[in-house]
Enzyme design. Structure first.
Site, short mmCIF file in Angstrom:
data_model
loop_
_atom_site.label_atom_id
_atom_site.label_comp_id
_atom_site.label_asym_id
_atom_site.label_seq_id
_atom_site.Cartn_x
_atom_site.Cartn_y
_atom_site.Cartn_z
N ALA A 115 0.86 -1.18 0.00
CA ALA A 115 0.00 0.00 0.00
C ALA A 115 0.89 1.23 0.00
CB ALA A 115 -0.90 -0.01 1.23
N LYS A 116 0.32 2.38 -0.23
CA LYS A 116 1.08 3.62 -0.14
C LYS A 116 0.10 4.77 -0.02
CE LYS A 116 5.50 4.98 -0.65
NZ LYS A 116 6.74 4.19 -0.47
N GLY A 117 0.57 5.84 0.59
CA GLY A 117 -0.27 7.02 0.72
C GLY A 117 0.50 8.27 0.40
#
Ligand code: GLU
Length: 426
Positions: A115-117
């Site tokens: 995941a990444k934000g």
């Protein structure tokens, strides 16, 4: 097979982050065997959340920032990956970064998906109060999908332990119980892990050492050029200098410095921390940013942002070894040029996996409420990095493929086996 993708919400180019990632997936397909049936899984994120982040600025006006959290793949476990604050952040970039997290976690065999934000904001223009408001509002907004067993953020470009402390606090306030395991990269007394801050740079050094040994490159006296002097580049530089190498060129957002005798890296790091960058450091000559790519060196460490090693720059690289401290620094055409020129590239998805590996240790320690010594952490980190590198090196040799394709082969096989064993629901 073309790298085109029929997602309606992004329009990648061959050198953009998502375009780069898609072509890396295409290159691994011949090595997936029957698992190729599931390959489309890798070519689209499972879930992407776009959030509005409004805050009241110090002058009383209201500002809105765009934030994202993308969960690329959750087949092997909860999502894992950092949060970046940068004015150039886009959904497409965060998608690519989340996908690289999926591959990275699987490459070192951590029980995580990817995941990444990110928030499209220039944090350097915010006061500390504004930065805290942005962080807390963003955390509340993505609170819908993050959690200690769902998706665990961490630091990335322009985020740090303080920001993780605010994220942990905000999530905990919203859920009514202190949940240290919801983010990693926290300060030590808030459930953080010893060794986490230096872990990414350490992993770059350890994989660099493994690669150098295999190509007969002695680190003692080797010339090293480092692009990006943040948490990754500065620590890697320090470790190379300690091993007897000469760090002869350093570039950051404030400029490019060269020193033929090799920098005193500890001094340069100290200077950069107090002055917000390397510009103005006396023990070296300032040159143009473009001249960085022509500095004669044996080892090149791109540890800044993606897309830095373009085809044009790849033709100028003098190093025998490229260590990708950054995520996605090399575009596919540059990869081919480097391979033709006999330059060995240790790809991001293994080279910079030290950070997420110690994040995993932090998360495990938080759940068991039992904390390890720094020596234990570094030993376990080194063991994982060396083992993963060996495995990938062997795969690369057996199939005569690049280390990148070999890493993707090892990782994608693990991801797609999990995908197949879980089966499609319903
Ligand atoms: N942001 C780091 C990376 O790109 C670390 C992510 C993590 O620790 O979860 O690998």
């Amino acid at each position: 097979m073309s790298s085109a993708n029929d997602l309606s919400y992004v329009h990648p180019s061959p050198t953009s982050p998502w375009g780069t990632y898609l072509s890396q997936v295409d290159r691994v397909r011949p090595y997936l065997g029957k698992l190729d049936r599931w390959v489309e899984t890798l070519k689209r994120p499972k879930r992407a959340l776009i959030v509005d982040v409004p805050i009241e600025l110090d002058d009383g006006s209201i500002a809105h920032f765009e934030g994202y959290r993308v969960q690329h793949n959750l087949s092997r476990g909860p999502g894992k990956g950092g949060v970046r604050f940068h004015p150039d952040v886009t959904l497409e970039e965060v998608m690519a970064l989340s996908a690289w997290m999926t591959v990275k976690c699987a490459a070192v065999n951590l029980p995580y998906g990817g995941a990444k934000g990110g928030i499209r904001v220039d944090p350097k223009k915010l006061s500390i109060t504004e930065l805290e408001k942005v962080t807390r509002r963003y955390t509340s907004e993505i609170g819908l999908i993050i959690g200690p067993h769902a998706d665990i953020p961490a630091p990335d470009v322009n985020t740090n332990g303080q920001i993780m402390a605010w994220m942990m606090d905000t999530y905990s306030m919203n859920t009514g119980a202190t949940a240290t395991g919801v983010v990693t990269g926290k300060p030590i007394h808030l459930g953080g892990s010893l060794g986490r801050v230096k872990a990414t740079g350490r992993g770059v050094f350890v994989t660099g050492q493994e690669a150098a040994r295999r190509i007969g490159l002695k680190l003692e006296g080797a010339r090293v050029a480092v692009q990006g002097f943040g948490n990754v580049g500065s620590v890697a530089a320090e470790l190379f200098a300690k091993a007897g190498a000469k760090v002869v060129a350093v570039q950051d957002h404030t400029g490019t410095l060269v020193n033929d005798r090799g920098f005193d890296v500890a001094q340069l790091s100290e200077f950069s921390r107090t002055n917000g960058g390397i510009a103005g450091f006396k023990e070296g000559a300032m040159v143009s940013d473009d001249a960085f790519w022509d500095v004669p060196c044996d080892v090149l460490v791109p540890a800044a942002l993606e897309g830095q090693l373009t085809a044009e720059r790849a033709r100028r690289v003098t190093a025998r070894l490229v260590l990708e401290g950054a995520n996605g620094p090399t575009v596919p055409e540059a990869d081919d040029i480097l391979a033709e020129r006999g330059v060995l590239v240790v790809p991001d998805v293994i080279c910079n996996a030290g950070g997420v590996t110690v994040s995993y240790f932090e998360w495990v320690q938080d759940f068991s409420s039992f904390f390890w010594t720094e020596d234990e952490i570094n030993q376990r980190l080194d063991r994982i990095m060396v083992g993963a590198f060996e495995n990938i090196w062997e795969k690369s040799a057996r199939h005569a493929i690049s280390l990148r394709t070999a890493t993707f082969a090892v990782a994608c096989e693990r991801i797609l086996i999990a995908r197949e064993e879980r089966g499609l629901y319903p």
